[in-house]
Design a protein around this motif. Structure first.
Motif, PDB file in Angstrom:
ATOM      1  N   LEU A  14      43.877  16.395 -99.782  1.00 27.11           N
ATOM      2  CA  LEU A  14      43.484  15.941 -98.461  1.00 27.11           C
ATOM      3  C   LEU A  14      43.154  17.201 -97.681  1.00 27.11           C
ATOM      4  CD1 LEU A  14      43.172  13.470 -96.675  1.00 27.11           C
ATOM      5  CD2 LEU A  14      45.574  13.692 -96.057  1.00 27.11           C
ATOM      6  N   ALA A  15      41.861  17.432 -97.438  1.00 31.78           N
ATOM      7  CA  ALA A  15      41.409  18.709 -96.878  1.00 31.78           C
ATOM      8  C   ALA A  15      40.682  18.507 -95.552  1.00 31.78           C
ATOM      9  CB  ALA A  15      40.476  19.404 -97.869  1.00 31.78           C
ATOM     10  N   SER A  16      40.767  19.508 -94.695  1.00 32.47           N
ATOM     11  CA  SER A  16      40.049  19.451 -93.425  1.00 32.47           C
ATOM     12  C   SER A  16      38.545  19.404 -93.694  1.00 32.47           C
ATOM     13  CB  SER A  16      40.404  20.657 -92.561  1.00 32.47           C
ATOM     14  OG  SER A  16      40.121  21.849 -93.256  1.00 32.47           O
ATOM     15  N   ASP A  17      37.844  18.711 -92.812  1.00 25.32           N
ATOM     16  CA  ASP A  17      36.404  18.512 -92.970  1.00 25.32           C
ATOM     17  C   ASP A  17      35.665  19.758 -92.490  1.00 25.32           C
ATOM     18  OD1 ASP A  17      33.886  17.544 -93.312  1.00 25.32           O
ATOM     19  OD2 ASP A  17      34.027  15.958 -91.826  1.00 25.32           O
ATOM     20  N   MET A  18      35.540  20.715 -93.400  1.00 24.18           N
ATOM     21  CA  MET A  18      34.796  21.935 -93.101  1.00 24.18           C
ATOM     22  C   MET A  18      33.773  22.143 -94.214  1.00 24.18           C
ATOM     23  SD  MET A  18      37.827  24.668 -93.905  1.00 24.18           S
ATOM     24  CE  MET A  18      36.918  26.080 -94.460  1.00 24.18           C
ATOM     25  N   ARG A  19      32.816  23.002 -93.973  1.00 20.11           N
ATOM     26  CA  ARG A  19      31.684  23.154 -94.884  1.00 20.11           C
ATOM     27  C   ARG A  19      32.091  23.397 -96.340  1.00 20.11           C
ATOM     28  NH1 ARG A  19      26.841  27.596 -94.474  1.00 20.11           N
ATOM     29  NH2 ARG A  19      25.785  26.940 -96.348  1.00 20.11           N
ATOM     30  N   ALA A  20      32.983  24.333 -96.566  1.00 22.38           N
ATOM     31  CA  ALA A  20      33.383  24.662 -97.942  1.00 22.38           C
ATOM     32  C   ALA A  20      34.004  23.456 -98.637  1.00 22.38           C
ATOM     33  CB  ALA A  20      34.358  25.832 -97.936  1.00 22.38           C
ATOM     34  N   HIS A  21      34.842  22.707 -97.914  1.00 18.72           N
ATOM     35  CA  HIS A  21      35.466  21.525 -98.503  1.00 18.72           C
ATOM     36  C   HIS A  21      34.446  20.413 -98.722  1.00 18.72           C
ATOM     37  CE1 HIS A  21      39.531  22.934 -96.659  1.00 18.72           C
ATOM     38  NE2 HIS A  21      39.259  23.558 -97.800  1.00 18.72           N
ATOM     39  N   ARG A  22      33.489  20.255 -97.791  1.00 21.27           N
ATOM     40  CA  ARG A  22      32.441  19.239 -97.970  1.00 21.27           C
ATOM     41  C   ARG A  22      31.615  19.524 -99.213  1.00 21.27           C
ATOM     42  NH1 ARG A  22      32.063  19.627 -92.301  1.00 21.27           N
ATOM     43  NH2 ARG A  22      30.340  21.092 -92.472  1.00 21.27           N
ATOM     44  N   GLU A  23      31.302  20.792 -99.448  1.00 18.54           N
ATOM     45  CA  GLU A  23      30.520  21.155-100.632  1.00 18.54           C
ATOM     46  C   GLU A  23      31.279  20.803-101.914  1.00 18.54           C
ATOM     47  OE1 GLU A  23      29.413  25.259-100.267  1.00 18.54           O
ATOM     48  OE2 GLU A  23      28.138  24.875 -98.530  1.00 18.54           O
ATOM     49  N   LEU A  24      32.574  21.061-101.934  1.00 23.37           N
ATOM     50  CA  LEU A  24      33.376  20.708-103.110  1.00 23.37           C
ATOM     51  C   LEU A  24      33.494  19.189-103.256  1.00 23.37           C
ATOM     52  CD1 LEU A  24      36.279  23.306-102.927  1.00 23.37           C
ATOM     53  CD2 LEU A  24      34.413  23.235-104.591  1.00 23.37           C
ATOM     54  N   ALA A  25      33.744  18.505-102.149  1.00 25.34           N
ATOM     55  CA  ALA A  25      33.923  17.052-102.187  1.00 25.34           C
ATOM     56  C   ALA A  25      32.651  16.331-102.623  1.00 25.34           C
ATOM     57  CB  ALA A  25      34.373  16.546-100.823  1.00 25.34           C
ATOM     58  N   ALA A  26      31.498  16.947-102.387  1.00 24.32           N
ATOM     59  CA  ALA A  26      30.228  16.325-102.776  1.00 24.32           C
ATOM     60  C   ALA A  26      30.054  16.295-104.294  1.00 24.32           C
ATOM     61  CB  ALA A  26      29.060  17.065-102.130  1.00 24.32           C
ATOM     62  N   THR A  27      30.714  17.203-104.997  1.00 19.58           N
ATOM     63  CA  THR A  27      30.514  17.286-106.443  1.00 19.58           C
ATOM     64  C   THR A  27      31.777  17.042-107.267  1.00 19.58           C
ATOM     65  OG1 THR A  27      30.850  19.683-106.384  1.00 19.58           O
ATOM     66  CG2 THR A  27      28.584  18.893-106.210  1.00 19.58           C
ATOM     67  N   LEU A  28      32.926  16.983-106.624  1.00 20.51           N
ATOM     68  CA  LEU A  28      34.186  16.798-107.354  1.00 20.51           C
ATOM     69  C   LEU A  28      34.935  15.581-106.834  1.00 20.51           C
ATOM     70  CD1 LEU A  28      35.481  20.477-107.332  1.00 20.51           C
ATOM     71  CD2 LEU A  28      34.429  19.274-109.257  1.00 20.51           C
ATOM     72  N   ASP A  29      35.513  14.821-107.742  1.00 19.84           N
ATOM     73  CA  ASP A  29      36.372  13.707-107.354  1.00 19.84           C
ATOM     74  C   ASP A  29      37.749  14.238-106.995  1.00 19.84           C
ATOM     75  OD1 ASP A  29      34.341  11.906-108.000  1.00 19.84           O
ATOM     76  OD2 ASP A  29      35.014  11.754-110.076  1.00 19.84           O
ATOM     77  N   GLY A  30      38.462  13.497-106.169  1.00 19.25           N
ATOM     78  CA  GLY A  30      39.845  13.855-105.871  1.00 19.25           C
ATOM     79  C   GLY A  30      40.047  14.570-104.553  1.00 19.25           C
ATOM     80  N   ILE A  31      38.965  14.760-103.777  1.00 19.16           N
ATOM     81  CA  ILE A  31      39.082  15.429-102.482  1.00 19.16           C
ATOM     82  C   ILE A  31      38.763  14.423-101.383  1.00 19.16           C
ATOM     83  CG2 ILE A  31      38.259  17.279-100.983  1.00 19.16           C
ATOM     84  CD1 ILE A  31      37.350  18.751-103.524  1.00 19.16           C
ATOM     85  N   LEU A  32      39.711  14.219-100.486  1.00 22.70           N
ATOM     86  CA  LEU A  32      39.496  13.380 -99.320  1.00 22.70           C
ATOM     87  C   LEU A  32      39.454  14.285 -98.101  1.00 22.70           C
ATOM     88  CD1 LEU A  32      42.053  10.538-100.130  1.00 22.70           C
ATOM     89  CD2 LEU A  32      39.579  10.470-100.430  1.00 22.70           C
ATOM     90  N   LEU A  33      38.472  14.086 -97.251  1.00 19.28           N
ATOM     91  CA  LEU A  33      38.307  14.938 -96.071  1.00 19.28           C
ATOM     92  C   LEU A  33      38.799  14.230 -94.816  1.00 19.28           C
ATOM     93  CD1 LEU A  33      34.717  16.245 -96.824  1.00 19.28           C
ATOM     94  CD2 LEU A  33      36.887  17.351 -97.347  1.00 19.28           C
ATOM     95  N   TYR A  34      39.343  14.992 -93.897  1.00 13.65           N
ATOM     96  CA  TYR A  34      39.727  14.448 -92.595  1.00 13.65           C
ATOM     97  C   TYR A  34      39.234  15.376 -91.494  1.00 13.65           C
ATOM     98  CZ  TYR A  34      43.427  17.927 -92.230  1.00 13.65           C
ATOM     99  OH  TYR A  34      44.115  19.108 -92.144  1.00 13.65           O
TER     100      TYR A  34
END
Length: 75
Positions: A14-34
């Motif tokens: 569960l990661a903060s909605d920032m650019r680096a996390h969005r880039e990872l979440a776009a290609t990897l399963d298992g990341i939820l952004l807030y």
């Protein structure tokens, strides 16, 4: 780097909605952004996503080394 370590251990993130996390979440399963308390709470209450460890191999140090080796070879 921590996000990748948690995912490779099979732990959803569960990661903060920032650019680096969005880039990872776009290609990897298992990341939820807030981005606020409500989406954080929704993420905590959401079913745990399935993590595809195979997806992480493309982002390993070994894979990065191959990319850089090819880039340097072209110079």
């Amino acid at each position: 780097l921590k996000v990748m370590e948690y995912l490779s251990a099979g732990v959803p993130v569960l990661a903060s909605d920032m650019r680096a996390h969005r880039e990872l979440a776009a290609t990897l399963d298992g990341i939820l952004l807030y981005d606020d308390a409500l989406t954080l709470l929704a993420g905590l209450e959401a079913p745990r996503p399935q993590i595809q460890v195979e997806q992480l191999k493309a982002r390993s140090w070994k894979a990065a080394g191959k990319v850089y080796r090819e880039l340097y070879r072209r110079l």
